[in-house]
Enzyme design. Structure first.
Site, PDB file in Angstrom:
ATOM      1  N   PRO A  26      -7.612  -7.958  -4.271  1.00  0.00           N
ATOM      2  CA  PRO A  26      -7.818  -9.244  -3.587  1.00  0.00           C
ATOM      3  C   PRO A  26      -9.237  -9.754  -3.821  1.00  0.00           C
ATOM      4  O   PRO A  26     -10.199  -8.995  -3.732  1.00  0.00           O
ATOM      5  CB  PRO A  26      -7.612  -8.895  -2.104  1.00  0.00           C
ATOM      6  CG  PRO A  26      -6.869  -7.608  -2.105  1.00  0.00           C
ATOM      7  CD  PRO A  26      -7.301  -6.876  -3.332  1.00  0.00           C
ATOM      8  N   ALA A  28     -11.571 -13.246  -2.723  1.00  0.00           N
ATOM      9  CA  ALA A  28     -11.601 -14.476  -1.947  1.00  0.00           C
ATOM     10  C   ALA A  28     -11.720 -15.684  -2.865  1.00  0.00           C
ATOM     11  O   ALA A  28     -12.574 -15.734  -3.748  1.00  0.00           O
ATOM     12  CB  ALA A  28     -12.773 -14.451  -0.965  1.00  0.00           C
ATOM     13  N   GLN A  81      -3.166  -7.912   1.749  1.00  0.00           N
ATOM     14  CA  GLN A  81      -4.266  -7.086   2.230  1.00  0.00           C
ATOM     15  C   GLN A  81      -4.770  -7.637   3.553  1.00  0.00           C
ATOM     16  O   GLN A  81      -5.001  -8.837   3.696  1.00  0.00           O
ATOM     17  CB  GLN A  81      -5.440  -7.029   1.248  1.00  0.00           C
ATOM     18  CG  GLN A  81      -6.498  -6.011   1.714  1.00  0.00           C
ATOM     19  CD  GLN A  81      -7.759  -5.999   0.886  1.00  0.00           C
ATOM     20  OE1 GLN A  81      -8.544  -6.929   0.940  1.00  0.00           O
ATOM     21  NE2 GLN A  81      -7.956  -4.933   0.121  1.00  0.00           N
ATOM     22  N   CYS A 116     -15.091  -3.890   2.042  1.00  0.00           N
ATOM     23  CA  CYS A 116     -15.952  -5.072   1.935  1.00  0.00           C
ATOM     24  C   CYS A 116     -17.404  -4.712   2.276  1.00  0.00           C
ATOM     25  O   CYS A 116     -17.677  -4.213   3.368  1.00  0.00           O
ATOM     26  CB  CYS A 116     -15.454  -6.167   2.863  1.00  0.00           C
ATOM     27  SG  CYS A 116     -16.459  -7.664   2.796  1.00  0.00           S
ATOM     28  N   GLY A 218     -13.381  -0.065  -9.941  1.00  0.00           N
ATOM     29  CA  GLY A 218     -14.793  -0.217 -10.271  1.00  0.00           C
ATOM     30  C   GLY A 218     -15.045  -0.160 -11.765  1.00  0.00           C
ATOM     31  O   GLY A 218     -14.779   0.853 -12.408  1.00  0.00           O
TER      32      GLY A 218
END
Length: 382
Positions: A26, A28, A81, A116, A218
Site C-alpha cells: 500500500p 498513499a 490494509q 509506518c 525493502g
C-alpha cells in the site's frame, strides 16, 4: 546481468492463493483502483489498496468507504490494509469489512500496518512504534483475527524503532500465536525511514524464528532483486513498494522471474508513453478527467526517469489537465530505448534517517496494554 534461476511456489494465505507470491505494498495516493488495475494487467499477485484507518471506517467516513471499493477484476482477491491502535476499533472495522461487505465488497485478505515510520504517526505511538508495546500489539492482532473469521489476516512491520529497540522477533512470534497467516518485514528500522540500504539479514532471522510465511520487503527495484531476496533469506514471497513507481511492468518481470524465466521488460519510450496514457485514462475514469489528470501528474517523473526528455516537455506533462493534451505531448517525444543506467536505482522517497518521535514514556513499559492516546487517524490513505 546474471539472472538467478529461482522458482517460487504460490503463497497460501488461508483459502487465498497468491501466485506468484508477489504483493503490491500500500502507498498513499498511489495504490488506488487505477494503479492496481494497471499493475494487474502486467502480472499476477496480490494488489493491496491504500491504507484504511479503522477509526474512519467505523465512523463510515465517505472518502474511506469509497476507498474500500474493489474493481470488478479484484472482487475475488480484494486486499485491504488497516491502520489502527485500539483493539476494539480494529475488531469492529474488520467485522464491517467481512460481515457487512462494506461498499459491496468482502475482502479476501486483511493486512495490519505496523510499519509506518512517519513522525506524525510514531509520535503518537502508532505505526512502527506500536509493536514495542507487545501486549497491545498482540491484542490488536488477536481482535482482527477473531473478527476476520475465514479471511486471512497478515501483519506488516519493520525491524524496530532504532538499533537499540528491535521489535521484529517478538512481533513475529506474537502475530503467529494470535493466528496471523503471514508477516511482512521491511528490512529497515523506523529511524531509517527510507534511507540507506535495507538489511535483509533480519528477514532471514525472522524466517528461522516463526512457522508462518514471512514476506520480504525493502529495496526490490528489479525482479532479480526479488530473486536474491528469496534466495538469501528463504522468505515465502516479496512485497514491492517504491520499485514499481513509474514501472508497473515490474510485476510482469516478477511473474516471469518466479516462473524461472529470464525475460525482462525494457520498454521503449513510445511504449512507456502508452502505459502513461493508459494510467491517466484509468484515473480519469475513476475521478473524472480533470481530477484524474491532476492526480497523474505526480507519476510523470517516475515514468520518465532516465529518459532524455527536455525540461519544457517535462514541465508541460507535469501540468497536464486533459487526456488529449497528454496524448499530444507524448506524441511529440522521440522514441528511444529504455535507459539501462537507471535499472536497480532507488525510486520514490529517500528521506535521510532521523530519531523517531515517540510519546513521552513510550519505551518504559513494553507490557502496557492501553491504546496510545490520540493515535487514531481520521483520514485513510496515510
Amino acid at each position: 546481468m546474471t539472472v538467478l534461476d529461482t522458482r517460487l511456489p504460490p503463497l497460501r494465505l488461508g483459502a487465498l492463493t497468491v501466485d506468484p507470491a508477489v504483493v503490491l505494498a500500500p502507498m498513499a495516493g498511489i495504490t488506488n483502483p487505477a494503479f492496481r488495475t494497471l499493475c494487474r494487467e502486467f502480472g499476477a499477485g496480490l494488489y493491496v489498496c491504500e491504507m484504511i484507518t479503522t477509526r474512519a471506517l467505523v465512523e463510515r467516513n465517505e472518502k474511506t468507504l469509497r476507498m474500500v471499493r474493489a474493481t470488478a477484476e479484484e472482487r475475488d482477491a480484494f486486499s485491504v490494509q488497516l491502520y489502527g491502535v485500539d483493539p476494539a476499533t480494529v475488531g469492529r472495522a474488520v467485522e464491517m469489512l467481512v460481515d457487512e461487505g462494506v461498499a459491496g465488497t468482502r475482502p479476501a485478505h486483511v493486512d495490519l500496518n505496523f510499519g509506518c515510520p512517519v513522525p506524525k504517526v510514531t509520535r503518537k505511538g502508532g505505526g512502527s512504534a506500536l509493536p514495542w508495546r507487545r501486549r497491545l500489539f498482540g491484542d490488536i492482532v488477536t481482535a482482527a483475527v477473531r473478527a476476520a473469521g475465514d479471511v486471512p489476516v497478515t501483519v506488516k512491520t519493520r525491524i524496530g524503532i532504532d538499533p537499540e529497540h528491535h521489535t521484529y522477533l517478538d512481533a513475529g512470534r506474537i502475530a503467529q500465536d494470535a493466528g496471523a497467516a503471514a508477516i511482512t518485514l521491511h528490512g529497515r528500522t523506523a529511524d531509517q525511514l527510507y534511507s540507506g540500504t535495507a538489511d535483509w539479514s533480519y528477514i532471514s532471522r525472522l524466517v528461522e524464528a516463526v512457522d508462518i510465511p514471512v514476506l520480504g520487503n525493502g529495496d526490490v527495484w528489479e525482479a532479480d532483486d526479488a530473486l536474491r531476496l528469496v534466495a538469501e533469506t528463504g522468505c515465502a514471497g516479496v512485497v514491492v513498494g517504491r520499485g514499481c513507481l513509474g514501472r508497473p511492468w515490474l510485476f510482469g518481470d516478477l511473474a516471469a522471474a518466479f516462473a524461472g524465466s529470464s525475460e525482462r521488460a525494457l520498454p521503449t519510450l513510445r511504449e512507456v508513453a502508452a502505459v502513461m496514457h493508459r494510467h491517466a485514462t484509468l484515473l480519469a475514469a475513476e475521478h473524472g478527467e480533470q481530477h484524474g489528470c491532476a492526480d497523474f501528474r505526480k507519476h510523470v517523473a517516475w515514468y520518465l526517469k532516465g529518459f532524455s526528455v527536455g525540461s519544457t516537455t517535462r514541465r508541460a506533462l507535469a501540468m497536464v489537465s486533459s487526456l488529449d493534451e497528454l496524448a499530444g505531448l507524448l506524441a511529440g517525444i522521440d522514441d528511444q530505448p529504455y535507459p539501462a543506467a537507471v535499472l536497480g536505482e532507488p525510486r520514490g522517497r529517500t528521506t535521510p534517517p532521523r530519531p523517531v518521535a515517540l510519546p513521552e514514556g513510550w519505551l518504559d513499559d513494553r507490557d502496557d496494554p492501553r491504546p496510545p492516546r490520540g493515535a487514531e487517524l481520521e483520514v485513510s490513505g496515510g
